[in-house]
Design an enzyme around this catalytic site. Structure first.
Site, PDB file in Angstrom:
ATOM      1  N   GLU A   1      58.423  10.556   3.689  1.00 57.55           N
ATOM      2  CA  GLU A   1      58.203   9.775   4.910  1.00 57.55           C
ATOM      3  C   GLU A   1      59.293  10.022   5.945  1.00 57.55           C
ATOM      4  OE1 GLU A   1      55.435   8.537   5.434  1.00 57.55           O
ATOM      5  OE2 GLU A   1      54.663   8.561   3.384  1.00 57.55           O
TER       6      GLU A   1
ATOM      7  N   HIS B   1      60.564  14.287  12.231  1.00 60.25           N
ATOM      8  CA  HIS B   1      59.653  15.094  13.043  1.00 60.25           C
ATOM      9  C   HIS B   1      59.307  14.357  14.347  1.00 60.25           C
ATOM     10  CE1 HIS B   1      55.571  17.516  13.087  1.00 60.25           C
ATOM     11  NE2 HIS B   1      56.374  17.874  14.060  1.00 60.25           N
TER      12      HIS B   1
HETATM   13 ZN   LIG Z   1      52.634  12.453   4.920  1.00 58.09          ZN
END
Ligand SMILES: [Zn+2]
Length: 634
Positions: free
Chosen positions: A420, A426
């Site tokens: 996660e 990201h």
């Molecule tokens: Zn994922």
């Protein structure tokens, strides 16, 4: 683990703003696993939603303000092609509204997931959903109007008007669909057909979720109602006879609905085929991949490389049989752990190990992790009423990602934690680099950003293992990642491709026929003909249990992601020149390019065999090591 695709995209005109939600990976289990929340053993650690709005009243007034501002959109209808300045004004208005609406939606979702039993939360959540669909309706005329302006004139506008710069990607994305967009009259017919075409999936969900009477069987002295959640929990029971009874009862129940569920899935498939045909696509698969400009050759390469790797998968099943002490391996033997190894990982451990394991990404990446760990981005522990599973919501553009976990101090929790946070970093990198308009990234890229962390984590903890048992356990976890995410998802992808192709050829597609197709795939992937594993035809009903078959051509992305992750991880760990910058740049690119272009620019071409071979090579290396340990131990 589970797949929980939180997110839907709501698309407001040219704004391809989707909400970067995430699902935990390892989608080997088809349905979300809702674990019972144990009594809290920790001081609750919860996220700080005041970073979004000071309080619920502030949320409500912003909501009302957005609703009022949406009224201004219709003034631009019929005027977008007038000049570049008008187009820019309309784009700025709708883009700004979408950013605000998404932030409202994020808050409503997060507050709702803190405690799903609170009515006020449910009501706010509905308002958040309605807001996105109202915005979608208010802007639904924009894409058709942009298409009538046409590419040449839109490109001229983009050159003339600097304010259109941030909107260029989305404008061109709209224009890309020109040849697959029909007359306004036909589009209206298709839009109206959307509701009945969604019928098969609703029927399936209703049957699978509540109508099928699940059997009750005795497991370890307890009476267990064997629904999908109980099945995923008990299919890994260490007792072989229990596993067989679980499989027999569960798939025996699905068998009773084979023809009905076959009709449902066939209708869904035919709907996709019809949609692709009327929109001038070569096939339903081509239509699905066109949405992200993905070449169909990626899909074909994935399938053919999975086939080429089957001897390695079969080697894993033989090793599994040997370690479990089973000579006649059966399909119900694929889930139990190869050896029991109980380690506990506190949240402090998860943070420390994740930071160590992700060092190959470099300081910029690690600094975001440190910042996130120190701040209140996470809702950490299970508690009563809280949403199960795990996800990241990174769509509140001017704020920071939010992370929902249900940390239970076991290895799965550690792995999910790293996964996660991959999504969170990201989102953070994309949001800090891209304008709002191109900050949202595709699933095809998203699951690479998270799976790579699972791979790096496994490699790190394996290197630090202090006993043979620990090392064997961690190596077997990595094998399971590849079995469940690479081979199994590719098998699903192949099944989808085959039923769509059958529908496109006009062949009858019944539940019985689907079971035949699925059984042939099960047999080939599990080596039935070479005596690796026996496959009872009764278990071919597994196709009925997988809800993803109603989300067309989606699951193959899990397999491509784990392959790309494996290759990127190898390059990062070996300090290959330029590898770190290539991966970080890709994460920073958000949605500014098509996913395949981004992968190729970063040095991984998923239409070639290399990434898939990296998975198979790695599995063989793991098994070499495990067999050496076993041989040494005698
Ligand atoms: Zn994922």
């Amino acid at each position: 683990m589970k797949v929980r695709a939180l997110l839907t995209a709501a698309s407001a005109a040219t704004l391809a703003f989707a909400l970067a939600g995430c699902a935990t990976s390892a989608p080997s289990a088809a349905t979300p696993v809702a674990e019972a929340a144990p009594a809290p053993a920790h001081t609750p650690i919860v996220w700080d939603l005041t970073d979004l709005y000071p309080d619920a009243a502030a949320w409500q007034s912003e909501h009302d303000a957005v609703v009022a501002d949406m009224e201004r959109i219709s003034a631009y209808r019929g005027r977008l092609g007038r000049n570049a300045a008008t187009l820019a004004e309309a784009m700025e208005l709708t883009s700004g509204l979408s950013k605000r609406a998404v932030r409202l939606f994020v808050y409503a979702t997060l507050r709702g997931d803190e405690d799903t039993r609170i009515q006020e939360n449910l009501a706010r959540r509905q308002l958040g959903n309605q807001l996105l669909s109202r915005l979608g309706e208010a802007t639904s005329w924009m894409n058709p109007e942009i298409l009538t302006i046409g590419e040449r004139r839109v490109e001229t506008f983009i050159r003339q008007e600097p304010r259109l710069g941030v909107h260029a990607v989305n404008l061109r994305e709209t224009l890309r669909f020109a040849e697959h967009t029909l007359t306004p009259q036909s589009e209206a017919v298709l839009a109206a057909a959307g509701l009945p075409l969604g019928g098969p999936q609703r029927i399936y969900t209703q049957m699978a979720g509540s109508d099928i009477p699940w059997p009750t069987i005795e497991i370890d002295g307890e009476q267990v109602r064997l629904d999908a959640q109980a099945y995923t929990r008990h299919r890994q029971n260490p007792d072989r006879d229990t596993r067989k009874r679980v499989f027999d009862a569960f798939f025996g129940t699905w068998r009773q609905y084979e023809s009905t569920l076959g009709e449902a899935l066939a209708s869904n498939t035919q709907g996709q085929v019809m949609n692709a045909q009327v929109r001038n696509y070569g096939s339903a698969r081509e239509a699905a991949l066109f949405a992200n400009a993905l070449p169909v050759s990626i899909y074909d390469q994935l399938v053919s490389q999975a086939h080429a790797g089957l001897p390695t998968l079969h080697r894993y099943f033989r090793l599994r049989g040997r370690m479990l002490g089973i000579n006649d391996l059966a399909y119900y033997d694929i889930y139990p752990d190869l050896l029991s190894y109980d380690a506990t990982y506190s949240v402090d451990d998860s943070e420390r190990i994740t930071l160590e394991a992700l060092q190959p990404f470099g300081e910029d990446y690690l600094n975001i992790l440190r910042q996130g760990f120190a701040a209140d981005w996470t809702h950490l522990y299970p508690q009563e009423g809280k949403q199960s599973g795990a996800y990241v919501f990174g769509a509140a553009y001017d704020v920071h990602p939010y992370v929902l976990l249900n940390h239970q101090d076991d290895f799965d929790s550690l792995s999910t934690f790293a996964h996660e946070w991959g999504h969170a970093v990201h989102s953070s990198l994309s949001n800090s680099t891209q304008p709002w308009e191109t900050s949202n990234y595709a699933t095809f890229v998203a699951e690479m950003a998270s799976t790579i962390n699972e791979v790096l984590l496994l490699r790190n903890v394996q290197a630090r293992a202090t006993s043979d048992d620990e090392r064997l356990f961690l190596l077997s976890q990595e094998l399971e990642l590849y079995r469940g995410t690479f081979f199994r998802q590719t098998m699903f992808a192949e099944f989808e491709a085959q039923i769509h192709a059958a529908a496109e050829r006009g062949e009858p597609l019944t539940g019985e026929r689907m079971s035949e197709i699925y059984l042939a795939l099960l047999r080939s992937y599990h080596g039935a003909d070479s005596g690796v594993m026996a496959i009872d035809p009764a278990y071919a009903l597994e196709w009925a249990y997988i809800p993803h078959f109603y989300t067309n051509f989606y699951v193959f992305q899990y397999a491509t992601s784990v392959a790309a992750s494996t290759l990127f991880a190898e390059r990062l760990m070996s300090n290959q020149p330029g590898a770190q910058a290539a991966v970080i740049n890709m994460l920073r690119s958000g949605g500014s390019q098509h996913p395949h272009e981004m992968f190729v620019a970063a040095g991984v071409d998923l239409s070639t065999p290399a990434p898939y071979r990296a998975v198979v090579t790695r599995m063989d290396a793991i098994m070499d090591e495990m067999e050496a340990i076993l041989a040494r131990r005698g």
